[in-house]
Write a protein that holds these residues in place. Structure first.
Motif, mmCIF file in Angstrom:
data_model
loop_
_atom_site.group_PDB
_atom_site.id
_atom_site.type_symbol
_atom_site.label_atom_id
_atom_site.label_comp_id
_atom_site.label_asym_id
_atom_site.label_seq_id
_atom_site.Cartn_x
_atom_site.Cartn_y
_atom_site.Cartn_z
ATOM 1 N N ASP A 52 10.573 36.019 8.343
ATOM 2 C CA ASP A 52 10.969 34.518 8.134
ATOM 3 C C ASP A 52 9.914 33.859 7.084
ATOM 4 N N ARG A 55 3.797 26.959 8.139
ATOM 5 C CA ARG A 55 2.616 27.748 8.279
ATOM 6 C C ARG A 55 2.089 27.990 9.495
ATOM 7 N N GLY A 56 1.939 29.095 9.960
ATOM 8 C CA GLY A 56 1.219 29.200 11.343
ATOM 9 C C GLY A 56 2.183 29.131 12.573
ATOM 10 N N GLY A 57 3.318 29.096 12.007
ATOM 11 C CA GLY A 57 4.302 29.026 13.421
ATOM 12 C C GLY A 57 4.717 27.712 13.854
ATOM 13 N N PHE A 111 -0.608 37.430 10.282
ATOM 14 C CA PHE A 111 -0.120 36.988 11.588
ATOM 15 C C PHE A 111 -0.516 35.419 11.926
ATOM 16 N N GLU A 112 -1.476 35.148 11.366
ATOM 17 C CA GLU A 112 -1.867 33.825 11.357
ATOM 18 C C GLU A 112 -0.950 32.909 10.615
ATOM 19 N N GLU A 113 -0.658 33.159 9.673
ATOM 20 C CA GLU A 113 -0.066 32.449 8.744
ATOM 21 C C GLU A 113 1.376 32.286 9.269
ATOM 22 N N ALA A 114 1.974 33.440 9.832
ATOM 23 C CA ALA A 114 3.497 33.380 10.624
ATOM 24 C C ALA A 114 3.449 32.943 11.964
ATOM 25 N N GLY A 115 2.036 32.765 12.333
ATOM 26 C CA GLY A 115 1.981 32.314 13.732
ATOM 27 C C GLY A 115 2.639 33.022 14.672
ATOM 28 N N VAL A 116 2.185 34.470 14.744
ATOM 29 C CA VAL A 116 2.803 35.483 15.694
ATOM 30 C C VAL A 116 1.390 36.249 16.263
ATOM 31 N N PHE A 130 9.984 26.738 7.623
ATOM 32 C CA PHE A 130 8.939 27.754 8.201
ATOM 33 C C PHE A 130 7.631 26.972 8.169
#
Lengths: 458, 433
Positions: free
Chosen positions: B188, A247-249, B164-169, A245
């Motif tokens: 995830d 970080r930040g998508g 949200f930023e960390e997960a990119g959503v 994963f």
């Protein structure tokens, strides 16, 4: 007796005189020396008025009100009582009240007895008693708030679970990656008995990629490094376990992208024919290698020990444990009360009886069981019955400690009464019926108590 | 510190509004008429507000006092307005005006004859400033009694932008995005998506209402409120099934199912903004206060997105407090008329912590962007806005701890495997009350 009787003889000569005048007034009805009977009534009046206004009238009005409907406009007879006994929530409340009445007074009395007997023997008895008695000085509401926190599920907030999990963790430390799980489309399956298995078999010389997700990158061990794909080598099974994963998508699923980190210290097993053939740990960059595997095919498994969920303590505030948990809080509050009363009773026990038993060769336990407890039984009975009356009307602790989701499971009659009449139900008819029912339950204990007092005074 | 600046600004606003009222409104159809007309009149207003909310409301009342010369005192009812008013009504000593937290109470008291209908200026103010839906909400059998004075926007989901930023959503626009994309990606990334407030049953009813309103539509929503369709209607089970997509996924809930059921309302907000152990918490605009207490700055690290559309349109569910007259004393109708006026509500909007359902209050009246947006979503949704369902049904069913909707939904959160059974229990409880 004779010597002490002599001086008393002088005042005693005076006593027959009023006695005779009383006899005279009783027969003639006039010429009475004492105050007239109406004066007695005058003096009694304030107390009677008070009792009438604050005790008798409310009781009678509650009985009257319980025969009317919610708005108080329509006479419904015993309908409220019928509803009371057919209502499932009253049933739960009644059941809990029975548990309370049976368990709480016994537990508290026993705890009080133990504390009282033990404090007799220790040097800092007063200090100890003060500490045990202290919760009595705290209001029930505040105690409730305290125990709501004590029983909190999260070990970081709840004291009870903090203690339990600390002990548990000392014996069985939790795993490094409890939340980790395979990326959804990755060729990994949950293995029997926990852990994950790589689908398909591998042979020496192969290289595998094992993508996991569900770990926050801040929570990785400090030594974690950027993941790299393992290099294949002859006769060796190699691979990488990494956090797939970015970080930040972004980032490609199932591939090691630039910044993705390896999962170090993860136990990987090579399984052949159901037996673990070899075990290895991943390096800081997530790579692992089985060097001395013999020829053949193996299944790779991530050992279940990597993913053991940390023990999260006991669900005190869940539906099953809530009543015992609140009784625990009740014990904390009332143990001091029981202890002080029993200690006072203990001080009144004739020492010679205990000494005699000891001289006769009784052990300490026998002295306690056969002498102390029987001699204490009147006090124990008073404590027990008093607690019983208090327990029947338990309200605050239940109301505050039980979270909304288990209020129904923790319900007791007094809370039910309040809720039905004011807390949303707004049916004061049914509420009054509950109040009357509660009164009837308390009456036997009251009668018992009053009789005891009478017997002791006569 | 920020509070004191707020108050300073508030005082200015009140002074300005007061001056405005005194000059502009006295000759017209404004409330009450000229200054000093009600001098000597004493009025008692009771509401559940305390602290800053109370101070702000008192400032709004002060403008009325200044204008009319009446003396208005405020009394707090505590959390349980019904428990406060019940005995007062029985003793025939109700306050002159009460602010009721549920329309259910309006109906109940109106049937008891404890309420005075709106008349004259007050009735006109209601007609002019409120849409049909809000007028009907405060009416019993066609007679207008109540004014929705202070609204709470219940269709927003609060989140922590850094997670949200960390997960990119991104904030999702539809329910499917929320469960399929946002929540799973967060999970995830090792971030627990939802913090649930299951121990506070009313938060679960709010979940239900939003999903139901969006999925089944406003018409069915109204029918369900009136119990014209039974709770065993398949739309209810369908909504419960939708809810189970979140409620049934232990991985998505902070502390798992146990944690979700045991956490009460302000704690679940602290879990997101204080402990930072979850990314999102669903509740109304008033979460802002708890988020601030937990150390977050609303608008920066505490943001909210509209409740995503489950069906065709995103739901707008509004809760709120309704002002009713409880005595025929002089000045009651005048004060009600004043409270219903855009002037009073604009003043209040400027003080912060307030949302109006009054169509004549301009979004610009609000002191911050966030509330402006909330206000405009309510106005844009127009006729599709709905009032909180659980507050419209009898409180025995919709608003009592350990009973009815609250406890059935809590049980459903604990074990969401059988929506039909839960729907049947809801029907049984609804017909019982």
């Amino acid at each position: 007796m004779a010597t002490t009787g002599e001086p008393a003889a002088v005042p005693s000569t005076g006593t027959p005189a009023p006695a005779t005048t009383e006899d005279a007034t009783a027969t003639t009805g006039s010429g009475r020396l004492g105050p007239p009977p109406w004066l007695a009534l005058v003096f009694l009046l304030p107390a009677l008025l008070f009792l009438g206004a604050y005790m008798l009238y409310p009781i009678l009005f509650s009985i009257y009100r319980s025969l009317w409907d919610a708005l108080g406009t329509q006479f419904v007879g015993v309908q409220n009582y019928v509803e009371l006994f057919s209502n499932p929530s009253t049933f739960i409340a009644l059941r809990n009240n029975v548990i309370w009445v049976v368990v709480a007074p016994i537990v508290v009395t026993i705890a009080g007895l133990i504390f009282a007997v033990l404090t007799e023997r220790i040097r800092w008895a007063t200090a100890f008693k003060v500490v045990v008695f202290m919760p009595m000085a705290i209001s029930f509401l505040a105690s409730g708030v305290i125990f709501r926190l004590v029983y909190e599920q999260d070990p970081e907030r709840g004291l009870a679970n903090a203690v339990i999990t600390t002990v548990q963790d000392t014996f069985a430390p939790s795993a490094a990656y409890p939340d980790a799980r395979p990326r959804p489309d990755a060729p990994l399956a949950e293995a029997e008995g926990g852990g994950f298995e790589v689908e398909g078999e591998v042979a020496p010389g192969d290289t595998v990629l094992i993508p996991l997700v569900g770990v926050q990158s801040d929570e990785l061990p400090d030594d974690a490094e950027t993941a790299v794909a393992a290099e294949g080598a002859d006769g060796t099974v190699t691979g990488t376990v990494w956090l797939d994963f970015t970080r930040g998508g972004g980032g490609e699923e199932g591939a090691i992208d630039g910044s993705e980190e390896g999962l170090p210290g993860l136990e990987v097993q090579a399984v052949s024919g159901g037996e673990v053939a070899a075990t290895t740990l991943t390096a800081p960059d997530g790579t692992f290698a089985f060097e001395d595997l013999g020829d053949g095919s193996y299944t790779l498994r991530l050992a279940p020990a990597n993913f053991t969920e940390p023990y999260n303590g006991v669900t005190w505030l869940g539906p099953t444990l809530i009543t015992p948990a609140i009784i625990g809080a009740y014990l904390w509050v009332w143990a001091g009360f029981a202890m002080v009363l029993i200690a006072a009773g203990l001080a009144g026990i004739p020492r010679d009886a205990l000494e005699a038993a000891r001289v006769d060769g009784a052990t300490e336990w026998q002295v306690f069981r056969r002498v102390t407890v029987p001699l204490l039984s009147p006090v124990l009975m008073v404590v027990f019955v008093t607690l019983m009356i208090y327990v029947l009307k338990i309200f605050d602790l239940v109301f505050i400690i039980a979270p909304g989701s288990v209020q129904r499971d923790a319900n007791v009659l007094a809370v039910e009464m309040w809720r039905v009449s004011f807390g949303g139900g707004n049916d004061q008819g049914l509420g009054s019926a509950l109040a009357v029912f509660l009164l009837l339950l308390v009456v036997p204990a009251m009668i018992f108590q009053i009789r005891r007092f009478r017997r002791e005074n006569s | 510190m920020p509070e004191s600046t707020w108050r300073g600004r508030g005082a200015l606003a009140v002074a300005a509004a007061g001056a405005l009222l005194a000059t502009a409104c006295s000759p017209g159809a404004g409330p009450g008429g000229g200054g000093g007309e009600l001098s000597g009149v004493e009025l008692l207003v009771a509401a559940k507000w305390t602290g800053v909310e109370q101070e702000n409301f008192e400032e709004v009342l002060a403008a009325f006092e200044q204008e009319t010369g009446a003396t208005v005192s405020y009394e707090s009812t505590g959390e349980d307005t019904g428990a406060y008013l019940g005995p007062k009504i029985e003793a025939d000593e109700p306050p002159d005006i009460a602010i009721l937290p549920q329309p259910g109470l309006v109906q109940e008291y109106a049937e008891q004859g404890a309420l005075v209908p709106l008349e004259g200026d007050a009735a006109t103010a209601l007609d002019e400033n409120y849409t049909d839906y809000w007028r009907e909400l405060g009416s019993v059998e066609g007679e207008p009694y109540g004014i929705l004075l202070k609204a709470a926007h219940k269709s927003i989901i609060w989140y922590r932008p850094d997670s949200f930023e960390e997960a990119g959503v991104e904030p999702p626009a539809t329910w499917d995005d929320l469960t399929g994309q946002t929540a799973t990606t967060l999970s995830d990334a090792g971030i627990t998506p939802f913090s649930m407030c299951g121990a506070s049953g009313w938060t679960l009813t709010d979940w239900f209402e939003n999903v139901y309103l969006s999925e089944a539509g406003p018409e069915k929503y109204d029918q369900l409120v009136a119990h014209e369709i039974p709770w065993t209607d398949e739309s209810v089970a369908a909504t419960l099934e939708t809810l189970a997509e979140v409620w049934g996924e232990e991985d998505l809930l902070n502390g798992g199912t146990d944690g979700a059921v045991q956490t009460d309302f302000p704690t679940c907000v602290t879990d997101v903004y204080g402990q930072e152990s979850a990314a999102m918490v669903f509740e109304a605009d008033f979460v802002a206060a708890s988020a601030q207490e937990a150390g977050a700055t609303v608008g920066e690290d505490a943001l909210a997105f509209p409740f995503p559309a489950v069906g065709e349109e995103a739901p707008v569910v509004v809760g709120g407090d309704i002002a009713v007259g409880m005595s025929e004393n002089e000045g009651v109708q005048e004060l009600l008329a004043y409270l219903a006026s855009p002037e009073a509500q604009t003043t209040w909007a400027g003080l912060g912590g307030y949302l109006s359902a009054n169509s004549a209050v301009e979004p610009e009246a609000y002191s911050d962007d966030f509330t402006q947006q909330l206000a405009s979503t309510i106005q844009e949704a127009g006729d599709n806005v709905r009032y909180d369902l659980s507050d419209q049904v009898p409180s025995q069913f919709g608003a009592t701890e350990g009973r009815g909707m609250w406890s059935i939904l809590q049980d459903f959160l604990r074990d969401p495997s059988d929506p039909e059974a839960a729907a049947e229990e809801l029907e049984a409880a609804a017909s019982d009350s």
